[in-house]
Design an enzyme around this catalytic site. Structure first.
Site, PDB file in Angstrom:
ATOM      1  NE  ARG A 234      20.030  14.349  -6.863  1.00  0.00           N
ATOM      2  CZ  ARG A 234      20.947  13.712  -6.135  1.00  0.00           C
ATOM      3  NH1 ARG A 234      20.647  13.236  -4.937  1.00  0.00           N
ATOM      4  NH2 ARG A 234      22.185  13.579  -6.590  1.00  0.00           N
ATOM      5  CD  GLU A 263      18.510  19.120  -1.960  1.00  0.00           C
ATOM      6  OE1 GLU A 263      17.776  18.258  -1.444  1.00  0.00           O
ATOM      7  OE2 GLU A 263      19.700  18.913  -2.276  1.00  0.00           O
ATOM      8  CG  HIS A 295      21.372  16.148  -0.285  1.00  0.00           C
ATOM      9  ND1 HIS A 295      20.822  16.544  -1.478  1.00  0.00           N
ATOM     10  CD2 HIS A 295      22.013  14.979  -0.547  1.00  0.00           C
ATOM     11  CE1 HIS A 295      21.129  15.658  -2.419  1.00  0.00           C
ATOM     12  NE2 HIS A 295      21.852  14.697  -1.865  1.00  0.00           N
TER      13      HIS A 295
END
Ligand code: NAI
Length: 328
Positions: A234, A263, A295
């Site tokens: 993360r 993000e 991601h």
């Protein structure tokens, strides 16, 4: 049951539809994320299905409860974006998909390590243009290097198995050591020793209050010169300003990111015809030794099928697998 599917992409729609072939769930597919604002419009749904960057803070949870939604179903493993305590307080169910395919994310971490090291992304472009010069493409041999794995849960263990096959020395840090990792010959140590000894450091712990900005100026200072840092976990684990400093001073020799702390403003959308306003991201992307993916660690056919099947089962049969439920 009526389900509002937020942050929905065509690939989510396809997988969720195929996992619901009998039509028991009635979906509304929504491209927008779930936020306090969009939660207000959820009166028609029994459940909402969300992803990593939906903002399910206390305000969103309260709006969902007011709208009569009874279930927040995450189609991912991490749940740092959901106020689970507030959901518990208001009696909303929260489910997730904790273990769809740890190999999928582990393999992506390896892709980042190997690409950064052997510079195959640069070689691809050179050869395409008829440039066969290998100057500047020199890497290092992974065999025999020390890799520090921070967090040896499902994904960290899969990474450990792969890297043990490469002949790496494995150093691990996790408050809950795993026997299967020790059986590979890996050793557990404190974080400081891991940071100061490892040639490569790869992060596989969840983001929570204790791990927020785990990688900061102080911890970077403890690392070996020229270290390779990989984050597929993360974004909030890494202080972006600190890694930019670390890259400029050459303390960090390679940086591989599949996640980024800001993000939610960028990832999963095409911004190629816009001026990106996030200067920190642009600075990061400008380094020749930084590789960023948007991601996609989870994004294989097998993992998507599993995510969709488990998400649908969580919504349809909430009593079936308690391990998937964070609340109640
Ligand atoms: P897991 O729950 O199986 O393992 C997490 C491990 O981290 C546990 O062993 C726990 O004891 C350890 N841990 C907790 N706090 C720690 C700390 N401060 N320092 C060191 N270790 C700590 O989780 P799993 O399935 O391995 O996933 C790890 C993370 O990967 C998830 O939390 C998620 O954020 C991320 N992820 C990223 C994906 C992507 O597409 N890039 C996809 C799936 C997960």
């Amino acid at each position: 049951m009526k389900v509002g599917v937020f942050s929905c992409k065509p690939y989510d729609k396809a997988m969720l539809e195929s996992a619901n072939s009998d039509g028991h769930l009635s979906y509304t597919f929504i491209e927008e994320p779930l936020t306090p604002l969009t939660a207000i419009a959820c009166h028609d749904f029994d459940a909402v299905c969300i992803f990593v960057n939906d903002k399910v803070c206390g305000e969103t949870v309260r709006a969902l409860a007011d709208a009569g939604v009874s279930h927040i179903a995450l189609r991912c493993a991490g749940y740092n974006n959901v106020d689970v305590d507030e959901a518990k307080k208001l009696g909303l169910r929260v489910s997730r998909v904790p273990a769809y395919s740890p190999h999928t994310v582990a393999e992506h971490a390896l892709a980042l390590i190997l690409t950064l090291n052997r510079k195959t992304h640069k070689a691809y472009n050179r050869v395409k243009e008829g440039n066969f010069d290998i100057q500047g493409l020199q890497g290092f041999t992974l065999h025999g290097k020390t890799v520090g794995i921070v967090g040896t849960g499902r994904i960290g263990q899969a990474v450990a198995r792969i890297l043990s096959g490469f002949g790496c020395t494995l150093l691990c840090y996790d408050p809950m050591p795993a026997q299967s990792v020790k059986a590979l010959g890996a050793s557990y140590t404190d974080l400081q020793t891991l940071l100061s000894t490892s040639h490569i450091i790869t992060l596989h712990c969840p983001l929570n209050e204790g791990s927020y900005h785990l990688i900061n100026e102080e911890t970077i200072a403890q690392m070996r010169d020229g270290v390779m840092l990989i984050n597929t976990s993360r974004g909030g684990l890494v202080n972006t300003q600190a890694v930019i400093k670390g890259l400029k001073s050459k303390k960090i020799g390679y940086l591989g990111l599949d996640v980024y702390e800001m993000e939610s403003e960028l990832f999963f959308r095409d911004h190629s015809l816009e001026i990106i306003q996030d200067d920190e991201f642009e600075r990061l992307a400008s380094f020749h030794n930084v590789l960023i993916t948007g991601h996609q660690g989870f994004f294989t056919q097998e993992a998507m099928q599993e995510i969709a099947a488990v998400t649908v089962a969580n919504i349809r049969m909430p009593g079936e697998n308690n391990d998937n439920f964070l609340a109640p």
